[in-house]
Design an enzyme around this catalytic site. Structure first.
Site, PDB file in Angstrom:
ATOM      1  N   THR A 194       0.809  -1.222   0.000  1.00 51.71           N
ATOM      2  CA  THR A 194       0.000   0.000   0.000  1.00 51.71           C
ATOM      3  C   THR A 194       0.839   1.268   0.000  1.00 51.71           C
ATOM      4  O   THR A 194       0.276   2.357  -0.097  1.00 51.71           O
ATOM      5  CB  THR A 194      -0.940   0.016   1.216  1.00 51.71           C
ATOM      6  OG1 THR A 194      -0.177  -0.221   2.414  1.00 51.71           O
ATOM      7  CG2 THR A 194      -1.996  -1.066   1.087  1.00 51.71           C
ATOM      8  N   LYS A 242       3.602   2.138   2.356  1.00 50.54           N
ATOM      9  CA  LYS A 242       4.056   2.673   3.643  1.00 50.54           C
ATOM     10  C   LYS A 242       5.502   3.157   3.543  1.00 50.54           C
ATOM     11  O   LYS A 242       5.834   4.254   4.009  1.00 50.54           O
ATOM     12  CB  LYS A 242       3.915   1.601   4.722  1.00 50.54           C
ATOM     13  CG  LYS A 242       2.487   1.109   4.929  1.00 50.54           C
ATOM     14  CD  LYS A 242       2.401   0.093   6.048  1.00 50.54           C
ATOM     15  CE  LYS A 242       3.098  -1.205   5.693  1.00 50.54           C
ATOM     16  NZ  LYS A 242       2.483  -1.888   4.535  1.00 50.54           N
ATOM     17  N   HIS A 286     -21.852 -24.314 -17.346  1.00 43.60           N
ATOM     18  CA  HIS A 286     -21.467 -23.946 -15.979  1.00 43.60           C
ATOM     19  C   HIS A 286     -21.305 -22.434 -15.863  1.00 43.60           C
ATOM     20  O   HIS A 286     -21.885 -21.802 -14.964  1.00 43.60           O
ATOM     21  CB  HIS A 286     -20.157 -24.649 -15.608  1.00 43.60           C
ATOM     22  CG  HIS A 286     -19.777 -24.496 -14.175  1.00 43.60           C
ATOM     23  ND1 HIS A 286     -19.799 -25.542 -13.279  1.00 43.60           N
ATOM     24  CD2 HIS A 286     -19.373 -23.417 -13.454  1.00 43.60           C
ATOM     25  CE1 HIS A 286     -19.432 -25.116 -12.076  1.00 43.60           C
ATOM     26  NE2 HIS A 286     -19.152 -23.822 -12.168  1.00 43.60           N
ATOM     27  N   GLU A 287     -20.535 -21.837 -16.777  1.00 41.10           N
ATOM     28  CA  GLU A 287     -20.336 -20.392 -16.716  1.00 41.10           C
ATOM     29  C   GLU A 287     -21.619 -19.644 -17.050  1.00 41.10           C
ATOM     30  O   GLU A 287     -21.873 -18.561 -16.513  1.00 41.10           O
ATOM     31  CB  GLU A 287     -19.211 -19.979 -17.670  1.00 41.10           C
ATOM     32  CG  GLU A 287     -17.861 -20.591 -17.351  1.00 41.10           C
ATOM     33  CD  GLU A 287     -17.399 -20.252 -15.942  1.00 41.10           C
ATOM     34  OE1 GLU A 287     -17.731 -19.167 -15.443  1.00 41.10           O
ATOM     35  OE2 GLU A 287     -16.718 -21.097 -15.326  1.00 41.10           O
TER      36      GLU A 287
END
Length: 652
Positions: A219, A221, A437-438
């Protein structure tokens, strides 16, 4: 979280030494030079004197002398050697006394022969003695320098390894940090205090002694800390937590003392400790709590930050992604007073981060950074930087001069689900099963009212997935409502139920669907209080053991409660399975159209799925009203495929 310029070299950087050189001794090539000199002194004179000459006896030399055949002669008074030249120009050599006798000298004078007896050089006589003595002296000098270097390293082992950054080499500034305005504001207050302490002292404000940057990996830092080093008008000392630890006892505490002493000599300074959890772990926790050396290092740091001796003008900064394992004494007021959370970037922050990373890249006009930012929920700044770089690599691989929209799409799929496996050969029956399935996932996502909008569906194998159904949220969400979670369970069940309706049997393709759905339903019951039978009670998840005290953690509910939890998880899953079966049965013709489109085109987008559903049932509503959703963990979006290839991202 943004682009990073190379950090400046520190003032305390050590000069590197090469393979054949060192600051603590002579270069290795000097040994070879010394051997060459010695060999030359021993063998060169013999080689120079070894000319082609006739070897005669001393008696023959005297006979030639009496018969007037010797032109000149030289007597070596060191080894008795005689060399010279005859009248016919022939060179000769012989062995005789060290010096010619008086009779021989008179004979040579009588015959008019020139002879010399060179005096031996003092160096020639002393050289056999000086060479061993010189070698012995050189060996002792070399050993002494080696010992001094090692002793100097041992004596300096307790010194701090912190790197000092001055104001003349700022490197990174806050302009390089995209987004995170609140984080930058909190950090800027510390920098302003060190630059203008009188302004804060007028109203009696006391600046925090320590600032702890907390957030997931990637992120930014450390990037924010580098920006502070560039913005601060005071020296900035940077060190990592592992730099304090050595194999010798007491070294860590000594380095902490030296670090603060160096900072005090500078007046005002900022000390940044990266990965502070390596030395700041909770004391007395047993396994994983650290050994005595780590605890002594932590004790010294606690005393230096806020102990008996007052420390003024020094501000501590630290970064960690594990604040839960830090010692409470390290987090109390007076030490790390302020914790600045650096979370995963929100939608607007992701947009700004992408703008920073594409600033110096050739982007095609069809690229919409808003769409890219919306399609990357949960990605950190480092992930976004990798996304842009992968897109550029894909564009180069295709031979293009600009990064297009398809490059960002493919790079995102590659990062989330792995590269496409074009070499995988599937049978027609397998392709048809994957397509239905999709299609089941896609139909449920398009029909349910609170599901995330459908982005695209594909049956192209990617990574460990045989197919992908991708959903993208319209807006950033921070909490999930119960109806959204239930619809998410229905979407997860869509692939399994579609196979059951069409083929009459189920397959192993729904393995990861079931794992994710079971985990989500268990969280609903155990952690979020979404079961009327269990009631408003929550029990923490059984995570991995990081501290020794977790080993003694026992289950805080009875066996009867565990049985009720299991029954409620089963009930929730069966109820949503029945809902999924009803949704797909009502849209059976639309399911066939979507599956047929996938078999024909392999990839179709969410708009095409909606059109096919409207075509199949003109009176049906395929719109998606998106209400405010709830997520206790702060993530949003649905765009991950499961290992078997059929799973949108879980909301928790």
């Amino acid at each position: 979280m943004s682009s990073e310029r190379p950090s400046p070299p520190s003032e305390g950087d050590e000069r590197p030494t090469g393979r054949f050189g060192s600051d603590q001794g002579w270069p290795r090539w000097t040994i070879w030079v010394l051997f060459a000199v010695i060999a030359g002194a021993l063998f060169l004179p013999g080689l120079l004197s070894s000319q082609s000459s006739e070897q005669i006896s001393y008696r023959q030399f005297l006979d030639d002398l009496r018969n007037d055949r010797v032109a000149e002669a030289t007597f070596q008074n060191t080894d008795g050697g005689i060399s010279g030249e005859l009248e016919d120009g022939t060179s000769f050599s012989s062995n005789g006394p060290l010096e010619p006798t008086d009779a021989d000298q008179s004979l040579m004078t009588e015959k008019g022969v020139e002879f010399t007896t060179p005096t031996a050089s003092i160096w020639a006589s002393l050289l056999p003695l000086l060479i061993p003595v010189g070698l012995l002296i050189a060996f002792f000098v070399w050993m002494q320098r080696r010992a001094q270097g090692q002793m100097g390293g041992i004596m300096s082992i307790g010194r701090s390894k912190a790197k000092t950054y001055s104001t003349e080499r700022p490197g990174t500034t806050f302009d390089d940090v995209a987004g995170y305005e609140q984080v930058k504001q909190d950090i800027t207050e510390v920098v302003d205090f060190l630059k203008h302490p009188d302004r804060f002292a007028e109203i009696g404000a006391r600046i925090p002694k320590g600032i702890l940057l907390v957030g997931p990996p990637g992120t930014g830092k450390t990037l924010i800390a580098r920006a502070v080093a560039g913005e601060a008008g005071v020296p900035f000392l940077s060190v990592t937590g592992s730099d304090f630890m050595e194999m010798f006892v007491g070294v860590g505490a000594s380095r902490v003392r030296d670090l603060f002493q160096s900072a005090r000599k500078m007046g005002s300074a900022i000390i940044f400790v990266d990965e502070i959890d390596s030395i700041g772990r909770k004391r007395g926790a047993g396994l994983g709590g650290g050994h005595d050396e780590r605890e002594q290092t932590l004790n010294q740091m606690l005393a230096e930050m806020d102990g008996f001796e007052v420390t003024t003008g020094i501000v501590m900064m630290a970064a960690t992604n594990r604040p839960d394992i830090l010692d409470p004494a390290l987090l109390r007021p007076g030490r790390f007073d302020r914790q600045v959370v650096v979370p995963l970037p929100e939608l607007e922050d992701r947009r700004r981060i992408l703008e920073v990373h594409v600033k110096h890249k050739h982007i095609a006009p069809d690229v919409d950074l808003d769409l890219v930012a919306r399609g990357t929920p949960g990605m950190s700044g480092a992930d976004l930087a990798n996304l842009v770089n992968e897109s550029a690599l894909l564009a180069v691989r295709r031979g293009e001069s600009e990064i297009a929209k398809r490059d960002f799409e493919e790079a995102r799929d590659r990062i989330l689900m792995g590269p496409q496996r074009d070499s995988m050969v599937l049978s027609d029956l397998e392709k048809e099963a994957i397509a239905y399935h999709e299609a089941g996932h896609a139909v449920c996502a398009a029909v349910l009212p609170t599901a995330d909008p459908l982005h695209k569906v594909t049956i192209i194998p990617s990574g460990m997935a045989l197919g992908v159904t991708m959903q993208l949220p319209l807006e950033e969400r921070h909490i999930y409502r119960q109806d959204y979670i239930e619809d998410s369970l229905v979407v997860r069940m869509g692939g399994r139920i579609a196979e059951e309706l069409v083929f009459g049997v189920i397959s192993t393709g729904a393995n990861n669907d079931l794992v994710g759905a079971t985990e989500l339903a268990r969280k609903m019951v155990r952690e979020w209080g979404m079961s009327d039978r269990v009631g408003p009670m929550a029990w923490g998840s059984q995570g991995q053991v990081f501290l020794g005290e977790d080993l003694m953690h026992t289950r805080d509910y009875s066996d009867d409660t565990a049985r009720v939890i299991d029954e409620e998880v089963e009930r929730i899953l069966r109820d949503q399975q029945d809902r999924c079966r009803q949704v797909l049965s009502e849209n059976r013709y639309g399911l066939d159209l979507v599956a047929r489109g996938l078999l024909e085109h392999e990839t179709i987008d969410g708009t095409e799925v909606t059109r096919l559903l409207e075509l199949a049932s003109p009176g049906a509503t395929a719109a998606n009203p998106h209400s405010v959703l709830v997520n206790a963990n702060g993530s949003s979006g649905s765009e991950h495929a499961d290992a078997d290839g059929h799973e949108p991202h879980p909301p928790a």
